[in-house]
Design a protein around this motif. Structure first.
Motif, PDB file in Angstrom:
ATOM      1  N   ALA A  36       0.827  -1.203   0.000  1.00  0.00           N
ATOM      2  CA  ALA A  36       0.000   0.000   0.000  1.00  0.00           C
ATOM      3  C   ALA A  36       0.865   1.259   0.000  1.00  0.00           C
ATOM      4  N   LYS A  37       2.079   1.132   0.474  1.00  0.00           N
ATOM      5  CA  LYS A  37       3.009   2.269   0.487  1.00  0.00           C
ATOM      6  C   LYS A  37       3.895   2.288  -0.745  1.00  0.00           C
ATOM      7  N   GLY A  38       3.574   1.437  -1.717  1.00  0.00           N
ATOM      8  CA  GLY A  38       4.290   1.474  -2.984  1.00  0.00           C
ATOM      9  C   GLY A  38       5.493   0.562  -3.100  1.00  0.00           C
ATOM     10  N   LEU A  39       5.694  -0.345  -2.154  1.00  0.00           N
ATOM     11  CA  LEU A  39       6.812  -1.283  -2.224  1.00  0.00           C
ATOM     12  C   LEU A  39       6.286  -2.691  -2.444  1.00  0.00           C
ATOM     13  N   SER A  40       6.937  -3.430  -3.319  1.00  0.00           N
ATOM     14  CA  SER A  40       6.609  -4.851  -3.454  1.00  0.00           C
ATOM     15  C   SER A  40       7.178  -5.573  -2.240  1.00  0.00           C
ATOM     16  N   SER A  41       6.723  -6.792  -2.019  1.00  0.00           N
ATOM     17  CA  SER A  41       7.269  -7.554  -0.891  1.00  0.00           C
ATOM     18  C   SER A  41       8.754  -7.824  -1.095  1.00  0.00           C
ATOM     19  N   LEU A  47      15.110  -4.032   1.486  1.00  0.00           N
ATOM     20  CA  LEU A  47      15.358  -2.897   2.385  1.00  0.00           C
ATOM     21  C   LEU A  47      15.571  -3.377   3.814  1.00  0.00           C
ATOM     22  N   MET A  48      14.745  -4.316   4.257  1.00  0.00           N
ATOM     23  CA  MET A  48      14.886  -4.853   5.608  1.00  0.00           C
ATOM     24  C   MET A  48      16.251  -5.525   5.781  1.00  0.00           C
ATOM     25  N   ARG A  49      16.632  -6.324   4.799  1.00  0.00           N
ATOM     26  CA  ARG A  49      17.902  -7.047   4.882  1.00  0.00           C
ATOM     27  C   ARG A  49      19.076  -6.077   4.923  1.00  0.00           C
ATOM     28  N   LEU A  50      19.062  -5.065   4.061  1.00  0.00           N
ATOM     29  CA  LEU A  50      20.149  -4.078   4.043  1.00  0.00           C
ATOM     30  C   LEU A  50      20.183  -3.295   5.353  1.00  0.00           C
ATOM     31  N   ASP A  51      19.019  -3.020   5.902  1.00  0.00           N
ATOM     32  CA  ASP A  51      18.947  -2.292   7.164  1.00  0.00           C
ATOM     33  C   ASP A  51      19.547  -3.118   8.296  1.00  0.00           C
ATOM     34  N   LEU A  84      16.084   4.942  -2.621  1.00  0.00           N
ATOM     35  CA  LEU A  84      16.148   4.234  -1.343  1.00  0.00           C
ATOM     36  C   LEU A  84      17.457   3.479  -1.138  1.00  0.00           C
ATOM     37  N   VAL A  85      18.144   3.149  -2.238  1.00  0.00           N
ATOM     38  CA  VAL A  85      19.452   2.494  -2.151  1.00  0.00           C
ATOM     39  C   VAL A  85      20.402   3.160  -3.132  1.00  0.00           C
ATOM     40  N   GLU A  86      21.683   2.933  -2.900  1.00  0.00           N
ATOM     41  CA  GLU A  86      22.710   3.400  -3.831  1.00  0.00           C
ATOM     42  C   GLU A  86      23.818   2.366  -3.887  1.00  0.00           C
ATOM     43  N   ARG A  87      24.578   2.446  -4.971  1.00  0.00           N
ATOM     44  CA  ARG A  87      25.685   1.502  -5.175  1.00  0.00           C
ATOM     45  C   ARG A  87      27.014   2.222  -4.945  1.00  0.00           C
ATOM     46  N   THR A 104      17.427   8.417   2.856  1.00  0.00           N
ATOM     47  CA  THR A 104      15.988   8.295   2.601  1.00  0.00           C
ATOM     48  C   THR A 104      15.521   6.860   2.819  1.00  0.00           C
ATOM     49  N   GLY A 105      16.324   5.898   2.384  1.00  0.00           N
ATOM     50  CA  GLY A 105      15.986   4.490   2.573  1.00  0.00           C
ATOM     51  C   GLY A 105      15.921   4.112   4.045  1.00  0.00           C
ATOM     52  N   ARG A 106      16.891   4.606   4.832  1.00  0.00           N
ATOM     53  CA  ARG A 106      16.881   4.319   6.275  1.00  0.00           C
ATOM     54  C   ARG A 106      15.660   4.956   6.943  1.00  0.00           C
ATOM     55  N   GLU A 107      15.343   6.193   6.553  1.00  0.00           N
ATOM     56  CA  GLU A 107      14.176   6.865   7.123  1.00  0.00           C
ATOM     57  C   GLU A 107      12.895   6.123   6.742  1.00  0.00           C
ATOM     58  N   ARG A 108      12.836   5.669   5.509  1.00  0.00           N
ATOM     59  CA  ARG A 108      11.661   4.916   5.042  1.00  0.00           C
ATOM     60  C   ARG A 108      11.495   3.642   5.849  1.00  0.00           C
ATOM     61  N   ARG A 109      12.598   2.910   6.066  1.00  0.00           N
ATOM     62  CA  ARG A 109      12.543   1.675   6.855  1.00  0.00           C
ATOM     63  C   ARG A 109      12.035   1.963   8.260  1.00  0.00           C
TER      64      ARG A 109
END
Length: 149
Positions: A36-41, A47-51, A84-87, A104-109
């Motif tokens: 609902a927030k625009g992210l696929s599972s 994102l969770m794993r990287l966090d 949300l991520v960078e290389r 931004t990715g960390r804040e989103r998580r």
């Protein structure tokens, strides 16, 4: 006793089945909140794993997520496009790139985690008594011990 495993009590077998069903339902509901927030599972999982684990290569992410490298490349590209991520070059192997969360990715998580926890806390409070909530806490202690064994 249980027909499938005679050394397992009916109570343990029922508890295992109930846990499986409820966790599956909760996972689906939480995934729906993410979507609902625009992210696929898949994106939410990366994102969770990287966090939790920190920067990783796309091939490492594909391996732990059990998807093909091409699928992970699409997932990472979508997350990168969303900011949300960078290389970055891998300091140990210049041929590889590591993917990590942006600010931004960390804040989103963090925001997503707070929203999920708030939803679950409200739902538990609406549906359960204090005694039931205390039983949930005790059950989670048991399940955490099982998960760590």
């Amino acid at each position: 006793m249980n027909d499938h495993a005679p050394d397992i009590s009916r109570t343990a077998a029922r508890a295992a089945g109930d846990v499986w069903v409820v966790f599956t339902r909760l996972r689906r509901r939480i995934n729906a909140l993410e979507e609902a927030k625009g992210l696929s599972s898949a994106q939410a999982s990366v994102l969770m794993r990287l966090d939790k684990a920190g920067p990783a290569s796309a091939s490492d992410l594909a391996s732990v997520e059990r998807v093909r490298p091409q699928s992970m490349a699409r997932t990472v590209a979508a997350l990168e496009e969303a900011g949300l991520v960078e290389r970055h070059p891998d300091p140990d192997d210049g041929r590889r790139q590591l993917i990590e969360l942006t600010r931004t990715g960390r804040e989103r998580r963090l925001d997503d985690r707070r929203a999920r926890e708030a939803w679950l806390a409200r739902s538990l409070q609406e549906h359960g008594t204090r005694e039931q909530l205390e039983a949930v806490i005790a059950a989670m202690e048991l399940l955490d011990a099982v998960a760590q064994s």
